[in-house]
Design a protein around this motif. Structure first.
Motif, short mmCIF file in Angstrom:
data_model
loop_
_atom_site.label_atom_id
_atom_site.label_comp_id
_atom_site.label_asym_id
_atom_site.label_seq_id
_atom_site.Cartn_x
_atom_site.Cartn_y
_atom_site.Cartn_z
N PHE A 210 51.26 51.80 77.53
CA PHE A 210 52.10 50.92 76.72
C PHE A 210 51.32 49.72 76.18
O PHE A 210 51.67 49.14 75.15
N SER A 235 50.99 57.49 79.64
CA SER A 235 51.93 57.07 80.68
C SER A 235 53.34 57.28 80.13
O SER A 235 53.53 57.72 78.99
N ARG A 236 54.33 56.95 80.92
CA ARG A 236 55.71 57.25 80.49
C ARG A 236 56.21 56.42 79.29
O ARG A 236 56.86 56.99 78.40
N ILE A 250 52.02 61.80 81.95
CA ILE A 250 51.46 62.01 83.29
C ILE A 250 52.26 61.15 84.27
O ILE A 250 52.54 59.98 83.99
N THR A 253 57.48 61.97 86.78
CA THR A 253 58.47 62.60 85.89
C THR A 253 57.78 63.28 84.71
O THR A 253 58.42 63.62 83.72
N SER A 268 48.65 50.36 83.37
CA SER A 268 48.59 49.40 84.48
C SER A 268 48.27 50.03 85.83
O SER A 268 47.76 49.37 86.72
N ASP A 270 50.71 51.92 87.67
CA ASP A 270 51.92 51.92 88.50
C ASP A 270 51.96 53.18 89.38
O ASP A 270 51.45 54.23 89.00
N HIS A 273 52.99 56.55 88.09
CA HIS A 273 51.96 57.22 87.29
C HIS A 273 50.88 57.79 88.22
O HIS A 273 50.56 58.98 88.17
N ASN A 286 41.08 48.14 80.63
CA ASN A 286 42.27 47.29 80.73
C ASN A 286 41.87 45.83 80.60
O ASN A 286 40.85 45.41 81.17
N ASP A 304 39.51 44.51 75.99
CA ASP A 304 40.46 45.00 74.98
C ASP A 304 39.99 46.36 74.46
O ASP A 304 38.87 46.48 73.96
N VAL A 305 40.85 47.36 74.57
CA VAL A 305 40.45 48.71 74.13
C VAL A 305 40.13 48.75 72.64
O VAL A 305 39.28 49.52 72.19
C1 LIG Z 1 62.16 56.90 88.36
C2 LIG Z 1 60.94 56.49 87.57
C3 LIG Z 1 60.06 57.46 87.16
C4 LIG Z 1 58.91 57.11 86.44
N1 LIG Z 1 58.04 58.08 86.05
C5 LIG Z 1 56.89 57.73 85.45
C6 LIG Z 1 55.93 58.71 85.09
O1 LIG Z 1 56.10 59.91 85.30
N2 LIG Z 1 54.78 58.31 84.50
C7 LIG Z 1 54.52 56.99 84.22
O2 LIG Z 1 53.45 56.69 83.67
N3 LIG Z 1 55.45 56.06 84.51
C8 LIG Z 1 56.61 56.38 85.11
N4 LIG Z 1 57.53 55.44 85.38
C9 LIG Z 1 57.33 54.08 84.82
C10 LIG Z 1 56.39 53.24 85.66
O3 LIG Z 1 57.14 52.59 86.67
C11 LIG Z 1 55.68 52.17 84.79
O4 LIG Z 1 56.68 51.39 84.15
C12 LIG Z 1 54.75 52.78 83.74
O5 LIG Z 1 53.85 53.67 84.34
C13 LIG Z 1 53.99 51.67 83.04
O6 LIG Z 1 53.30 52.22 81.96
P1 LIG Z 1 52.01 51.53 81.38
O7 LIG Z 1 51.02 51.30 82.46
O8 LIG Z 1 51.56 52.33 80.21
O9 LIG Z 1 52.58 50.15 80.78
P2 LIG Z 1 52.51 48.67 81.33
O10 LIG Z 1 52.96 48.57 82.72
O11 LIG Z 1 53.20 47.83 80.31
O12 LIG Z 1 50.96 48.31 81.34
C14 LIG Z 1 50.21 48.12 80.19
C15 LIG Z 1 48.80 47.79 80.61
O13 LIG Z 1 48.00 47.69 79.45
C16 LIG Z 1 47.10 46.60 79.58
N5 LIG Z 1 46.76 46.19 78.22
C17 LIG Z 1 47.54 45.52 77.32
N6 LIG Z 1 46.89 45.39 76.14
C18 LIG Z 1 45.69 46.00 76.30
C19 LIG Z 1 44.57 46.21 75.43
N7 LIG Z 1 44.57 45.80 74.14
N8 LIG Z 1 43.48 46.87 75.92
C20 LIG Z 1 43.46 47.30 77.22
N9 LIG Z 1 44.49 47.11 78.10
C21 LIG Z 1 45.59 46.50 77.62
C22 LIG Z 1 47.88 45.56 80.38
O14 LIG Z 1 47.00 44.69 81.04
C23 LIG Z 1 48.67 46.45 81.34
O15 LIG Z 1 47.97 46.64 82.56
C24 LIG Z 1 58.67 55.75 86.10
C25 LIG Z 1 59.57 54.78 86.53
C26 LIG Z 1 60.70 55.13 87.24
C27 LIG Z 1 61.65 54.05 87.69
#
Ligand SMILES: Cc1cc2nc3c(=O)[nH]c(=O)nc-3n(C[C@H](O)[C@H](O)[C@H](O)COP(=O)(O)OP(=O)(O)OC[C@H]3O[C@@H](n4cnc5c(N)ncnc54)[C@H](O)[C@@H]3O)c2cc1C
Length: 335
Positions: A210, A235-236, A250, A253, A268, A270, A273, A286, A304-305
């Motif tokens: 995200f 990620s989700r 990945i 879910t 991140s 999490d 994931h 990251n 920054d990617v």
């Molecule tokens: C029941 C349930 C099931 C779930 N199933 C899944 C699942 O299957 N898979 C999954 O992935 N998640 C799942 N989730 C969601 C999970 O909890 C997290 O919310 C999700 O993994 C976060 O995705 P993310 O790391 O992409 O986004 P974020 O948590 O928003 O992290 C974004 C990261 O990007 C970094 N960033 C920002 N800008 C830049 C940049 N320009 N360059 C480099 N880094 C940057 C930030 O520092 C941060 O660490 C589930 C949640 C629940 C409640």
């Protein structure tokens, strides 16, 4: 408990029907019960010849009073209505573990006010059907019983065995005409092209999160993946937002991966994931040095990617010019 095993095949893949015949053998061995295997063919969705291929005891052709059924999300409501009527006294309803099969299973179970388990295998214990499935990225195994209604399950057909003596011969056939809901509540249907490469088979994956901030960020992720001979994952949140198709997701879910190299970009780390990530070598990118993903890193890039990504792609491409192994890696991923 009596009632037939109702199968809803989507194609000529006979794995579901073979599994139903295997269950009948086990039920017969355990409690002397031999439910018939009935295949359902929705008019307009599956060819009758395809469902006959697995030699069910009976084929039920379901036709609408007006028009035909449609596959996919737009057609789930009318098909679930018809299937729930057919399944009211069934022993179990078996569907393939595809996107459509899962949607149809959930909608049908809701109408039957019964239980639904996806991506499982059916087990028989003293004549009772239980759904067996892994949880927490394969670290736990659960057997789920059904309190009411016929079990409605989607089966992981890749893990199924074959029956010792599949029946042969022409099945009985009947046609059921139904007057079911229209699809009009669905106002917009969009078809996405789903890339062929399967994440579960890939040896290298670059995944976007995200933190990319926009769907266009996946152009850079794809370039990086190409340069590494890797598949693209996510990620989700990007999958929920429709930036990538669901089959790229990945996590618990989404897909579980087992790779030699994993490059999570703006992810991140999490636990939802990471529970589904098995990687020999993990290199995150990251901006946040405190991000959880670095707990799993062999080496990583704090930055920054959008700044480091293009430079990395260029460096990898230059390195690949004098190295023949890049092509080999790409072939491995595409298998
Ligand atoms: C029941 C349930 C099931 C779930 N199933 C899944 C699942 O299957 N898979 C999954 O992935 N998640 C799942 N989730 C969601 C999970 O909890 C997290 O919310 C999700 O993994 C976060 O995705 P993310 O790391 O992409 O986004 P974020 O948590 O928003 O992290 C974004 C990261 O990007 C970094 N960033 C920002 N800008 C830049 C940049 N320009 N360059 C480099 N880094 C940057 C930030 O520092 C941060 O660490 C589930 C949640 C629940 C409640």
């Amino acid at each position: 408990m009596t009632g037939e095993l109702l199968i809803v095949p989507e194609s000529e893949d006979v794995a579901l029907l073979e599994e139903a015949h295997r269950l009948v053998e086990v039920l017969d061995d355990q409690v002397g019960d031999t439910p018939s295997v009935v295949a359902v063919a929705f008019d307009g969705v599956v060819q009758p010849a395809a469902v006959r291929a697995g030699s069910p005891d009976e084929v039920v052709h379901v036709v609408r009073e007006e028009g035909t059924f449609t596959a996919g999300a737009a057609g789930v409501r009318p098909r679930s209505e018809a299937l729930a009527d057919l399944a009211a006294d069934a022993r179990a309803v078996l569907l393939p573990d595809t996107a459509d099969g899962t949607d149809l299973a959930a909608a049908t179970a809701r109408r039957l006010r019964g239980g639904c388990v996806t991506d499982c295998l059916l087990r028989v214990r003293e004549g009772e059907l239980l759904a067996g499935r892994t949880a927490y990225g394969g670290r736990a195994y659960a057997e789920i019983s059904f309190e009411r209604g016929p079990p409605v399950v989607t089966l992981n057909t890749e893990a199924l065995g074959t029956p010792s003596a599949p029946p042969t011969g022409a099945p009985a056939e009947r046609t059921v005409e139904v007057d079911v809901e229209t699809d009009e509540r669905v106002r917009h249907v969009e078809t996405f092209e789903v890339p062929e490469s399967d994440l579960a088979k890939a040896r290298r994956i670059v995944a976007g999160g995200f933190g990319l901030g926009t769907p266009d960020g996946f152009d850079l992720v794809t370039e990086l993946a190409d340069a590494l001979g890797a598949a693209v994952g996510a990620s989700r949140p990007p999958s929920d937002e429709g930036w990538v198709p669901y089959d790229r997701q990945i996590g618990v879910t989404g897909k579980e991966i087992d790779v030699e190299l994993y490059v999570p970009v703006a992810i991140s780390g999490d636990s939802y994931h990471m529970r589904s990530v098995n990687a020999e070598f993990l290199i995150p990118i990251n901006t946040d040095p405190e991000a959880r993903i670095f707990n799993f890193a062999d080496v990583g890039i704090v930055g920054d990617v959008y700044e480091y990504g293009p430079a990395l792609v260029e460096a990898l491409r230059e390195a690949a010019v004098g190295d023949d192994s890049g092509g080999e890696a790409a072939e491995e991923v595409a298998e």
